[in-house]
Design a protein around this motif. Sequence first.
Motif, PDB file in Angstrom:
ATOM      1  N   VAL A 202       2.105   4.871  14.407  1.00 54.37           N
ATOM      2  CA  VAL A 202       2.176   5.583  13.134  1.00 54.37           C
ATOM      3  C   VAL A 202       1.085   5.085  12.196  1.00 54.37           C
ATOM      4  CG1 VAL A 202       3.614   6.020  11.104  1.00 54.37           C
ATOM      5  CG2 VAL A 202       4.639   5.979  13.387  1.00 54.37           C
ATOM      6  N   ASP A 203       0.429   6.024  11.498  1.00 51.47           N
ATOM      7  CA  ASP A 203      -0.557   5.648  10.491  1.00 51.47           C
ATOM      8  C   ASP A 203       0.162   5.230   9.214  1.00 51.47           C
ATOM      9  OD1 ASP A 203      -2.736   6.215  12.121  1.00 51.47           O
ATOM     10  OD2 ASP A 203      -2.787   8.330  11.517  1.00 51.47           O
ATOM     11  N   LEU A 204       0.005   3.987   8.845  1.00 50.12           N
ATOM     12  CA  LEU A 204       0.631   3.449   7.641  1.00 50.12           C
ATOM     13  C   LEU A 204      -0.429   3.219   6.566  1.00 50.12           C
ATOM     14  CD1 LEU A 204       3.110   0.877   9.239  1.00 50.12           C
ATOM     15  CD2 LEU A 204       3.611   3.172   8.390  1.00 50.12           C
ATOM     16  N   PRO A 205      -0.015   3.075   5.317  1.00 53.44           N
ATOM     17  CA  PRO A 205      -0.999   2.858   4.240  1.00 53.44           C
ATOM     18  C   PRO A 205      -1.835   1.613   4.517  1.00 53.44           C
ATOM     19  CG  PRO A 205       1.181   3.309   3.325  1.00 53.44           C
ATOM     20  CD  PRO A 205       1.363   3.140   4.797  1.00 53.44           C
ATOM     21  N   PRO A 206      -3.105   1.613   4.093  1.00 56.58           N
ATOM     22  CA  PRO A 206      -3.939   0.422   4.308  1.00 56.58           C
ATOM     23  C   PRO A 206      -3.423  -0.772   3.516  1.00 56.58           C
ATOM     24  CG  PRO A 206      -5.022   1.993   2.839  1.00 56.58           C
ATOM     25  CD  PRO A 206      -3.810   2.681   3.377  1.00 56.58           C
ATOM     26  N   VAL A 207      -3.776  -1.954   3.989  1.00 52.36           N
ATOM     27  CA  VAL A 207      -3.331  -3.191   3.336  1.00 52.36           C
ATOM     28  C   VAL A 207      -3.995  -3.323   1.975  1.00 52.36           C
ATOM     29  CG1 VAL A 207      -3.297  -5.713   3.493  1.00 52.36           C
ATOM     30  CG2 VAL A 207      -2.916  -4.323   5.534  1.00 52.36           C
ATOM     31  N   VAL A 208      -3.181  -3.630   0.971  1.00 49.05           N
ATOM     32  CA  VAL A 208      -3.694  -3.874  -0.370  1.00 49.05           C
ATOM     33  C   VAL A 208      -4.172  -5.318  -0.434  1.00 49.05           C
ATOM     34  CG1 VAL A 208      -3.127  -3.992  -2.820  1.00 49.05           C
ATOM     35  CG2 VAL A 208      -2.143  -2.185  -1.394  1.00 49.05           C
ATOM     36  N   HIS A 209      -5.446  -5.519  -0.745  1.00 50.58           N
ATOM     37  CA  HIS A 209      -6.011  -6.859  -0.859  1.00 50.58           C
ATOM     38  C   HIS A 209      -6.133  -7.216  -2.329  1.00 50.58           C
ATOM     39  CE1 HIS A 209      -6.959  -7.255   3.411  1.00 50.58           C
ATOM     40  NE2 HIS A 209      -7.407  -6.002   3.383  1.00 50.58           N
TER      41      HIS A 209
END
Length: 334
Positions: A202-209
């Motif tokens: 599943v495509d999940l939101p990108p990691v918030v850095h």
Amino acid sequence: MKPILISAIALVSLVANASTDESPAEALLHNMHQATEQLDYELSYILVRKSSIEPLRFRHAVVDGKSFGQIAYLSGPPREVIRRGDEISYFEPGIDPFTIQSTQMVAPLPAVMQTNIEQLATMYDFVPLGRAREAGVACDVVRVSPKDGERYSYVLWIDQDSKLLVRADLLDRDGDPIEQYRALSVVVSPQVGDMMRQLAKVDLPPVVHLPNKPNTGLSWQVTDLPVGFKPIYRNRHRLLITERPVESQMFSDGLFSFSVYLSEADKFSVPEQLVRKGRRTLHSHISGNAEVTVVGDIPPATAKKVAESVRFIASPKTPNVTEGTPAQPSAAPQ
């Protein structure tokens, strides 16, 4: 040959002594933690608070050596938390989905499921309470009781076969229940792993850095912490609506956490206030020209003691906040 035999006997003796150092209740909690992290299972459960009952489902599996987890809220607006290894994604109504790097899900699960049992043993007593039946299975019952009486306690029901936690009662200092986690059904099956494996695709939101920030030096400190509570982070920021500058420190013992906030007192500040809702306590009071507020999962008496123990390293003054400095997100349990 004799020296070898003596060494072997000594080694066996050491192992035996080490095993006896761990009580049966502590060994059971270690088994619970291991089962929580290693089995493929699904728990349907309810979280019972004073004025609400919330149904949820938790699935866990080990996929290609990584822990995968999924919590779904089964009533109200769709809400979900997904863990893939050290990345956790949150889906909440009204805000954009996001992913952070972490190994602990901030969700309505008992914190004891995600903590270090050996660390807890230095601050809590593990007391066996016999056997009972919960969620249709035979259970061993253990009380996790603080040694100092300055925090809450748990009573845990652990499935005798799977070693999974099927009920957890959070109790106040008088032994009255604050909230309950109660499993309605427990399924341990490789099929859960097959379902969870689909999350890897599943495509999940990108990691918030988050931007790296230097260690924030504060001009005050908490001088009377309950044993075992350690600082997790410290921060300076402005409140979103009022732009009021605030300094904060967060503390945790691995099971419970609380934050201490300090800001300049103004005309809206009150000399002292105490608010408790379920497990959460808020205590604030005025010290000089500063307002000290403690918020977290600790009893009111402990929150009051912590607030009154704040001491200034230098003379109290308005927190020096850099304009636009963002607040770091809190990883407080539940």
